[in-house]
Write a protein that holds these residues in place. Structure first.
Motif, PDB file in Angstrom:
ATOM      1  N   THR A 119       4.303 -65.897  -6.205  1.00  0.00           N
ATOM      2  CA  THR A 119       3.648 -64.031  -6.704  1.00  0.00           C
ATOM      3  C   THR A 119       4.136 -62.870  -6.669  1.00  0.00           C
ATOM      4  O   THR A 119       3.063 -61.871  -6.815  1.00  0.00           O
ATOM      5  CB  THR A 119       3.943 -63.516  -4.295  1.00  0.00           C
ATOM      6  N   VAL A 120       5.515 -63.224  -7.342  1.00  0.00           N
ATOM      7  CA  VAL A 120       5.622 -62.336  -8.315  1.00  0.00           C
ATOM      8  C   VAL A 120       5.126 -61.771  -9.291  1.00  0.00           C
ATOM      9  O   VAL A 120       3.955 -60.857  -9.798  1.00  0.00           O
ATOM     10  CB  VAL A 120       7.548 -61.465  -8.286  1.00  0.00           C
ATOM     11  N   ALA A 121       4.981 -63.210 -10.094  1.00  0.00           N
ATOM     12  CA  ALA A 121       4.645 -63.386 -11.109  1.00  0.00           C
ATOM     13  C   ALA A 121       3.146 -62.378 -11.722  1.00  0.00           C
ATOM     14  O   ALA A 121       2.476 -62.721 -12.209  1.00  0.00           O
ATOM     15  CB  ALA A 121       5.221 -64.612 -12.086  1.00  0.00           C
ATOM     16  N   GLN A 122       2.368 -63.058 -10.489  1.00  0.00           N
ATOM     17  CA  GLN A 122       0.901 -63.065 -10.219  1.00  0.00           C
ATOM     18  C   GLN A 122       0.122 -62.038  -9.668  1.00  0.00           C
ATOM     19  O   GLN A 122      -0.791 -61.479 -10.585  1.00  0.00           O
ATOM     20  CB  GLN A 122       0.291 -65.111  -9.989  1.00  0.00           C
ATOM     21  N   GLY A 165       2.333 -59.082  -8.730  1.00  0.00           N
ATOM     22  CA  GLY A 165       3.019 -58.547  -9.193  1.00  0.00           C
ATOM     23  C   GLY A 165       3.663 -57.985  -7.680  1.00  0.00           C
ATOM     24  O   GLY A 165       3.359 -56.865  -7.871  1.00  0.00           O
ATOM     25  N   TYR A 166       3.835 -58.406  -6.834  1.00  0.00           N
ATOM     26  CA  TYR A 166       4.452 -58.679  -5.812  1.00  0.00           C
ATOM     27  C   TYR A 166       5.875 -58.461  -4.739  1.00  0.00           C
ATOM     28  O   TYR A 166       6.831 -59.301  -6.002  1.00  0.00           O
ATOM     29  CB  TYR A 166       4.200 -59.755  -5.043  1.00  0.00           C
ATOM     30  N   GLY A 167       6.749 -57.469  -4.520  1.00  0.00           N
ATOM     31  CA  GLY A 167       7.438 -56.887  -3.912  1.00  0.00           C
ATOM     32  C   GLY A 167       8.180 -57.155  -3.274  1.00  0.00           C
ATOM     33  O   GLY A 167       7.621 -56.904  -1.864  1.00  0.00           O
ATOM     34  N   ARG A 168       9.193 -56.942  -2.799  1.00  0.00           N
ATOM     35  CA  ARG A 168       9.544 -56.904  -1.502  1.00  0.00           C
ATOM     36  C   ARG A 168      10.773 -56.687  -1.454  1.00  0.00           C
ATOM     37  O   ARG A 168      12.015 -56.417  -2.382  1.00  0.00           O
ATOM     38  CB  ARG A 168       9.646 -58.773  -0.900  1.00  0.00           C
ATOM     39  N   SER A 169      11.371 -55.599   0.185  1.00  0.00           N
ATOM     40  CA  SER A 169      12.523 -54.840   0.133  1.00  0.00           C
ATOM     41  C   SER A 169      13.333 -55.760   1.387  1.00  0.00           C
ATOM     42  O   SER A 169      11.813 -55.160   2.479  1.00  0.00           O
ATOM     43  CB  SER A 169      12.822 -53.832  -0.409  1.00  0.00           C
ATOM     44  N   ALA A 170      14.893 -55.053   1.915  1.00  0.00           N
ATOM     45  CA  ALA A 170      14.647 -55.733   3.306  1.00  0.00           C
ATOM     46  C   ALA A 170      15.119 -54.789   3.734  1.00  0.00           C
ATOM     47  O   ALA A 170      15.919 -53.610   3.260  1.00  0.00           O
ATOM     48  CB  ALA A 170      15.009 -57.169   3.749  1.00  0.00           C
ATOM     49  N   GLU A 171      15.407 -53.884   4.735  1.00  0.00           N
ATOM     50  CA  GLU A 171      16.527 -53.514   5.804  1.00  0.00           C
ATOM     51  C   GLU A 171      17.121 -54.114   6.994  1.00  0.00           C
ATOM     52  O   GLU A 171      15.835 -54.564   7.996  1.00  0.00           O
ATOM     53  CB  GLU A 171      15.523 -52.182   6.011  1.00  0.00           C
ATOM     54  N   GLY A 225      13.361 -55.082   8.354  1.00  0.00           N
ATOM     55  CA  GLY A 225      12.229 -55.032   8.839  1.00  0.00           C
ATOM     56  C   GLY A 225      12.335 -55.237   6.880  1.00  0.00           C
ATOM     57  O   GLY A 225      12.906 -54.748   6.324  1.00  0.00           O
ATOM     58  N   LEU A 226      10.880 -55.931   6.560  1.00  0.00           N
ATOM     59  CA  LEU A 226      10.798 -55.571   5.443  1.00  0.00           C
ATOM     60  C   LEU A 226       9.158 -55.437   4.752  1.00  0.00           C
ATOM     61  O   LEU A 226       8.446 -55.521   5.764  1.00  0.00           O
ATOM     62  CB  LEU A 226      10.212 -58.248   5.575  1.00  0.00           C
ATOM     63  N   THR A 227       9.697 -54.887   3.636  1.00  0.00           N
ATOM     64  CA  THR A 227       8.661 -54.004   3.625  1.00  0.00           C
ATOM     65  C   THR A 227       7.754 -54.660   1.657  1.00  0.00           C
ATOM     66  O   THR A 227       8.652 -54.245   0.940  1.00  0.00           O
ATOM     67  CB  THR A 227       8.484 -53.174   3.335  1.00  0.00           C
ATOM     68  N   GLY A 228       6.757 -55.147   2.067  1.00  0.00           N
ATOM     69  CA  GLY A 228       5.994 -55.209   0.600  1.00  0.00           C
ATOM     70  C   GLY A 228       5.132 -54.416  -0.139  1.00  0.00           C
ATOM     71  O   GLY A 228       4.758 -53.786   0.102  1.00  0.00           O
ATOM     72  N   SER A 229       5.069 -54.638  -1.718  1.00  0.00           N
ATOM     73  CA  SER A 229       4.492 -53.803  -2.536  1.00  0.00           C
ATOM     74  C   SER A 229       4.061 -54.512  -3.414  1.00  0.00           C
ATOM     75  O   SER A 229       4.326 -55.245  -3.678  1.00  0.00           O
ATOM     76  CB  SER A 229       5.897 -52.932  -2.565  1.00  0.00           C
ATOM     77  N   TYR A 230       2.790 -54.011  -3.935  1.00  0.00           N
ATOM     78  CA  TYR A 230       1.918 -54.097  -4.936  1.00  0.00           C
ATOM     79  C   TYR A 230       2.353 -52.993  -5.959  1.00  0.00           C
ATOM     80  O   TYR A 230       1.904 -51.936  -5.197  1.00  0.00           O
ATOM     81  CB  TYR A 230       0.667 -55.117  -4.408  1.00  0.00           C
ATOM     82  N   PRO A 231       1.118 -53.798  -7.914  1.00  0.00           N
ATOM     83  CA  PRO A 231       0.888 -53.033  -7.724  1.00  0.00           C
ATOM     84  C   PRO A 231      -0.473 -51.506  -7.343  1.00  0.00           C
ATOM     85  O   PRO A 231      -0.943 -52.226  -6.882  1.00  0.00           O
ATOM     86  CB  PRO A 231       0.681 -53.262  -9.473  1.00  0.00           C
ATOM     87  N   ASP A 232      -0.445 -50.247  -7.722  1.00  0.00           N
ATOM     88  CA  ASP A 232      -1.201 -49.579  -7.592  1.00  0.00           C
ATOM     89  C   ASP A 232      -2.262 -49.761  -8.255  1.00  0.00           C
ATOM     90  O   ASP A 232      -2.068 -49.142  -9.423  1.00  0.00           O
ATOM     91  CB  ASP A 232      -0.504 -48.257  -7.285  1.00  0.00           C
ATOM     92  N   PRO A 233      -3.254 -50.150  -7.900  1.00  0.00           N
ATOM     93  CA  PRO A 233      -4.687 -50.032  -8.660  1.00  0.00           C
ATOM     94  C   PRO A 233      -5.326 -49.651  -9.488  1.00  0.00           C
ATOM     95  O   PRO A 233      -6.422 -49.522  -9.933  1.00  0.00           O
ATOM     96  CB  PRO A 233      -5.211 -50.859  -7.708  1.00  0.00           C
ATOM     97  N   LYS A 234      -4.680 -48.423  -8.398  1.00  0.00           N
ATOM     98  CA  LYS A 234      -5.534 -47.367  -9.119  1.00  0.00           C
ATOM     99  C   LYS A 234      -4.959 -47.041 -11.018  1.00  0.00           C
ATOM    100  O   LYS A 234      -5.006 -45.498 -11.503  1.00  0.00           O
ATOM    101  CB  LYS A 234      -5.140 -45.753  -8.342  1.00  0.00           C
ATOM    102  N   HIS A 235      -3.427 -47.189 -10.902  1.00  0.00           N
ATOM    103  CA  HIS A 235      -2.671 -46.981 -12.309  1.00  0.00           C
ATOM    104  C   HIS A 235      -2.679 -48.567 -12.597  1.00  0.00           C
ATOM    105  O   HIS A 235      -1.484 -48.839 -13.167  1.00  0.00           O
ATOM    106  CB  HIS A 235      -1.315 -46.361 -11.571  1.00  0.00           C
ATOM    107  N   ARG A 258       3.184 -47.999  -7.062  1.00  0.00           N
ATOM    108  CA  ARG A 258       3.768 -49.357  -6.414  1.00  0.00           C
ATOM    109  C   ARG A 258       3.184 -48.829  -5.202  1.00  0.00           C
ATOM    110  O   ARG A 258       3.017 -47.274  -4.488  1.00  0.00           O
ATOM    111  CB  ARG A 258       4.745 -49.803  -6.039  1.00  0.00           C
ATOM    112  N   VAL A 259       2.247 -49.889  -4.396  1.00  0.00           N
ATOM    113  CA  VAL A 259       1.690 -49.435  -3.375  1.00  0.00           C
ATOM    114  C   VAL A 259       1.932 -50.274  -2.103  1.00  0.00           C
ATOM    115  O   VAL A 259       2.584 -51.346  -2.252  1.00  0.00           O
ATOM    116  CB  VAL A 259      -0.067 -49.838  -3.205  1.00  0.00           C
ATOM    117  N   ALA A 260       2.913 -49.257  -0.859  1.00  0.00           N
ATOM    118  CA  ALA A 260       3.702 -49.951  -0.304  1.00  0.00           C
ATOM    119  C   ALA A 260       2.809 -50.364   1.263  1.00  0.00           C
ATOM    120  O   ALA A 260       2.325 -49.965   1.891  1.00  0.00           O
ATOM    121  CB  ALA A 260       5.052 -49.743   0.135  1.00  0.00           C
ATOM    122  N   ALA A 261       3.495 -51.764   1.351  1.00  0.00           N
ATOM    123  CA  ALA A 261       2.829 -52.425   2.972  1.00  0.00           C
ATOM    124  C   ALA A 261       3.415 -51.913   3.504  1.00  0.00           C
ATOM    125  O   ALA A 261       4.447 -50.986   3.883  1.00  0.00           O
ATOM    126  CB  ALA A 261       2.672 -53.867   3.081  1.00  0.00           C
TER     127      ALA A 261
END
Length: 193
Positions: free
Chosen positions: A109-112, A114-120, A141-151, A158-161
């Motif tokens: 998911t990261v390679a294809q 560009g997904y990222g995840r952070s935890a709190e 809490g888990l926060t996923g993020s993807y590359p911003d399609p506008k950039h 990145r855009v965070a979910a």
């Protein structure tokens, strides 16, 4: 008629011996009480230290398992630092499962995408503990993020979910004096909302 003068020295001696005996018993009782309190405090401190170690390792597990992103990819599209960090806090049995299913999914998911995840971690508690096993409950809490399609050319944008909240039951075992995570499962049932 007796005046009591013959009885007085014996009575005074008896009272003095009795007083000394009572003082000795009082001091011995105080010493035993102090020793018992110290012993109990030591046991309580040891038990709390074990609970703290379980909670710390559970916290580390959740943070390490759920924090990764494209900046960690190597040239072969693997996450070696992520892998090593997770393996440090889990048992060999659990490591085999992680490397077979969990790690490849994260790397893909990261390679294809560009997904990222952070935890709190919000909180950790010990549900049960004995000499070599423990169960902890953790909320995070888990926060996923993807590359911003506008950039598309700037992967740092990145855009965070929205944050997903999870509750897990985490099983740990004591191996060579260290607590390691052996398994985990979502907490479900009537009580979880």
């Amino acid at each position: 008629m007796t005046t009591g003068t013959e009885e007085t020295p014996r009575s005074a001696t008896f009272r003095l011996v009795l007083l000394v005996l009572l003082v000795v018993l009082l001091l011995a009782s105080a010493g035993v009480l102090a020793w018992l309190l110290t012993e109990r405090r030591g046991e309580a401190d040891d038990a709390q230290a074990e609970r703290d170690a379980v909670m710390s390792q559970t916290r580390q597990f959740v943070l390490r398992l759920n924090t990764y992103g494209p900046e960690q990819l190597d040239n072969q599209k693997h996450l070696p630092d992520y892998r090593d960090q997770v393996l440090e806090v889990i048992t060999p049995k659990f490591a085999a499962d992680f490397e077979k299913s969990g790690l490849p999914i994260a790397e893909q998911t990261v390679a294809q995408a560009g997904y990222g995840r952070s935890a709190e971690v919000f909180g950790v508690g010990v549900e049960s503990i004995d000499a070599d096993s423990a169960t902890a409950i953790v909320a995070a809490g888990l926060t996923g993020s993807y590359p911003d399609p506008k950039h598309p050319d700037d992967r740092s944008k990145r855009v965070a979910a929205d944050q997903d909240v999870l509750r897990w039951e985490v099983d740990l075992v004591k191996t060579d004096g260290h607590w390691l995570v052996d398994d985990y499962a979502p907490v479900t049932g009537e009580g979880s909302q």
